[in-house]
Design an enzyme around this catalytic site. Structure first.
Site, PDB file in Angstrom:
ATOM      1  N   GLU A   1       0.832  -1.200   0.000  1.00 22.32           N
ATOM      2  CA  GLU A   1       0.000   0.000   0.000  1.00 22.32           C
ATOM      3  C   GLU A   1       0.868   1.253   0.000  1.00 22.32           C
ATOM      4  O   GLU A   1       0.487   2.283  -0.551  1.00 22.32           O
ATOM      5  CB  GLU A   1      -0.936  -0.008   1.211  1.00 22.32           C
ATOM      6  CG  GLU A   1      -2.054   1.017   1.119  1.00 22.32           C
ATOM      7  CD  GLU A   1      -3.116   0.837   2.181  1.00 22.32           C
ATOM      8  OE1 GLU A   1      -4.243   0.420   1.846  1.00 22.32           O
ATOM      9  OE2 GLU A   1      -2.814   1.120   3.364  1.00 22.32           O
TER      10      GLU A   1
ATOM     11  N   HIS B   1       6.755 -26.847   4.082  1.00 23.67           N
ATOM     12  CA  HIS B   1       5.896 -27.941   3.641  1.00 23.67           C
ATOM     13  C   HIS B   1       4.749 -27.438   2.771  1.00 23.67           C
ATOM     14  O   HIS B   1       3.770 -28.159   2.557  1.00 23.67           O
ATOM     15  CB  HIS B   1       5.357 -28.693   4.863  1.00 23.67           C
ATOM     16  CG  HIS B   1       6.446 -29.283   5.708  1.00 23.67           C
ATOM     17  ND1 HIS B   1       6.947 -30.550   5.489  1.00 23.67           N
ATOM     18  CD2 HIS B   1       7.153 -28.762   6.743  1.00 23.67           C
ATOM     19  CE1 HIS B   1       7.904 -30.795   6.375  1.00 23.67           C
ATOM     20  NE2 HIS B   1       8.055 -29.720   7.143  1.00 23.67           N
TER      21      HIS B   1
ATOM     22  N   LYS C   1     -14.006   1.257  -4.134  1.00 25.06           N
ATOM     23  CA  LYS C   1     -15.017   1.624  -3.140  1.00 25.06           C
ATOM     24  C   LYS C   1     -16.107   2.483  -3.772  1.00 25.06           C
ATOM     25  O   LYS C   1     -17.291   2.321  -3.469  1.00 25.06           O
ATOM     26  CB  LYS C   1     -14.362   2.365  -1.972  1.00 25.06           C
ATOM     27  CG  LYS C   1     -13.479   1.488  -1.101  1.00 25.06           C
ATOM     28  CD  LYS C   1     -13.190   2.109   0.257  1.00 25.06           C
ATOM     29  CE  LYS C   1     -12.384   3.362   0.153  1.00 25.06           C
ATOM     30  NZ  LYS C   1     -11.978   3.883   1.492  1.00 25.06           N
TER      31      LYS C   1
END
Length: 530
Positions: free
Chosen positions: A347, A378, A493
């Site tokens: 960001e 793993h 948004k």
């Protein structure tokens, strides 16, 4: 900062030439005792080893010159002293300081002036208010729920998890961030509301997800016969819609100059950490962060830990061309830390516009991700060792565990096994291993660094948090971008409000044809199934 631009710096051309034939880490004997000692730096309880990076003295010298040419030290001094660093030339922008360092400067009584002094004094006042509040109310609640999203959740959540192993607590802590109602509903199923304190965190006081979740949870409390003001407190900017002590049990303040992703050492993190572990633990975390703030002002890269790490990242990103970087802490306590760093890094520096307002022509933030070791060995380490992309790794490790409990099996403790795995992975990635069976061959030359401290404590965690904040900011200074805004979050948004209007039947037909088409598809296909 040099206004000529990153690509115009004299050392950029030198580094481009050096990147044509970087050091070969698979050369037998190259990772020698001499190299390990030469390519390391110990500052403030941390040791950074970069002997397994593809660098030599020529590269480090050129990176040092580049840091000087780009004015990294003076830019850091400007930021910490309260100068306006959050800006874009000739265009409307936030045009303000970035003063997260001031939220902890007061613990070491660092002399400041102007904006920085003001925020430091205010932070000290808020900290004392928090201390008084905890003295009065901490024993009245067994549980705290923090409502917030982005920097109001990721940093505090990572810090709370990190301190769990070394700081005793009888408090339960939950975080609600996602607007998905299942997030809040799951938490409500697990808590006793009558013994729960809710802290709502929003700088603006209008964050959609936070406002919705607060109302969702408040409705549940009301149905339990509980009063909002007896259980809800707020952390917000002065003058915001949430800055209302007639509504909340208490309101703590932050300021516009504190970016969300850099706000964990303000009341954004202070309230939940103080409630969980006590004010003294939060104070120790601030001490560690403040110490690293001072370390970030060291004038020479050879003595400046976050600057050195930043420039190694620049080398990997801009000159060796690696598009992603992975952070692997060998500590269960740092389980959520990579997610915080992902937000803080991407960001801050996921930008393609320079502070001059011009489109830039080079790479900025790598894609950041990570998981704790040895678990990650793993899962994705197969790709790190033998995948088609070279992915630099930042290892974080500690010599001792947090809880002081361990067991000796086959001649070694679990902590020793954990640390041995981290060191072994770094060497294996660098050296590789030849095999006549190509499927069992490791080409090596996979760069990594190791950042090691003795033990994960509140002080160490504060320093580690600030180390990465400064590393990220130094890279932004070097690239000439604004690491303190986040315009990239606004478009989606804005469109979400349009889509919501269509779903509610309140938008004019044709307001967003793309959304109408997608909603029609999903509604028609999924309703058929039901």
């Amino acid at each position: 900062m040099d206004r000529k631009g990153f690509l115009d710096s004299p050392s950029t051309k030198i580094l481009q030439d050096l990147a044509v034939a970087p050091v070969d880490l698979t050369t037998p004997g190259i990772i020698s005792q001499e190299r390990v000692e030469r390519f390391s730096l110990s500052i403030g309880g941390f040791t950074l080893s970069y002997a397994t990076e593809r660098v030599d003295e020529g590269v480090v010298s050129a990176l040092t010159d580049l840091a000087s040419e780009r004015g990294l030290v003076s830019s850091m001094q400007a930021m910490q002293s309260g100068e306006v660093v959050n800006y874009i030339d000739n265009f409307p922008s936030e045009s303000r300081p970035a003063l997260h360092t001031a939220t902890r400067a007061w613990v070491k009584e660092i002399p400041l002036t102007g904006n920085a002094e003001d925020i430091a004094l205010r932070s000290k006042i808020e900290a004392q208010r928090l201390k008084d509040f905890l003295h009065q109310y901490r024993d009245a609640f067994t549980t705290i729920v923090q409502i917030g999203i982005g920097g109001s959740e990721l940093g505090p959540k990572a810090l709370h998890r990190a301190l769990k192993g070394c700081c005793p607590s009888d408090k339960k802590v939950y975080f609600v961030s996602n607007i998905d109602p299942d997030n809040a509903a799951e938490v409500l199923q697990e808590i006793d509301c009558s013994k729960t304190l809710v802290v709502t965190v929003s700088k603006s006081g209008t964050t959609l997800e936070t406002a919705v979740n607060e109302e969702f949870i408040a409705d549940h409390f009301l149905k339990q016969g509980l009063h909002f003001r007896d259980h809800f407190i707020a952390v917000t900017c002065e003058g915001s819609p949430m800055d209302d002590r007639s509504k909340y049990l208490e309101v703590f303040h932050i300021w516009d100059s504190i970016g969300g992703r850099y706000s964990s050492t303000s009341m954004v993190g202070g309230v939940v950490l103080g409630f969980a572990y006590g004010f003294d633990v939060f104070f120790q975390l601030l001490e560690g962060a403040a110490a690293m703030d001072l370390a970030a002002l060291a004038p020479q890269m050879s003595e400046n830990l976050p600057m050195l790490a930043a420039m190694l990242g620049i080398w990997n990103r801009n000159f060796l061309g690696y598009p992603t970087s992975v952070i692997v802490p060998y500590s269960a306590g740092l389980e959520y830390f990579p997610a915080h760093l992902q937000q803080c890094g991407m960001e801050s520096n996921g930008k393609s516009i320079a502070q001059t307002g011009e489109i830039i022509g080079f790479a900025t933030s790598p894609i950041l991700w990570g998981e704790v070791g040895t678990n990650s060995q793993h899962s994705f380490f197969q790709c790190l060792h033998q995948g088609s992309d070279v992915i630099p790794i930042e290892f974080i490790g500690f010599l001792d565990n947090q809880r002081g409990r361990d067991i000796v099996i086959s001649g070694s403790t679990s902590s020793q096994k954990l640390f041995a795995n981290m060191v072994a992975q770094s060497i294996a990635l660098a050296k590789g291993r030849e095999n006549t069976n190509p499927n069992k061959s490791f080409r090596g030359n996979r760069p990594s660094s190791l950042l090691v401290a003795e033990r994960l404590t509140p002080y160490t965690m504060g320093a580690l948090l600030a180390f990465y904040e400064h590393k990220i900011v130094f890279q932004g200074f070097c690239w000439g971008i604004n690491s303190f805004d986040q315009e990239g979050v606004t478009l989606g948004k804005d469109l979400a409000n349009q889509v919501l209007g269509i779903m509610q039947g309140q938008a004019k037909e044709g307001a967003c044809l793309e959304a109408e088409a997608l909603l029609k598809l999903f509604n028609s296909t999924q309703k058929k199934k039901s």
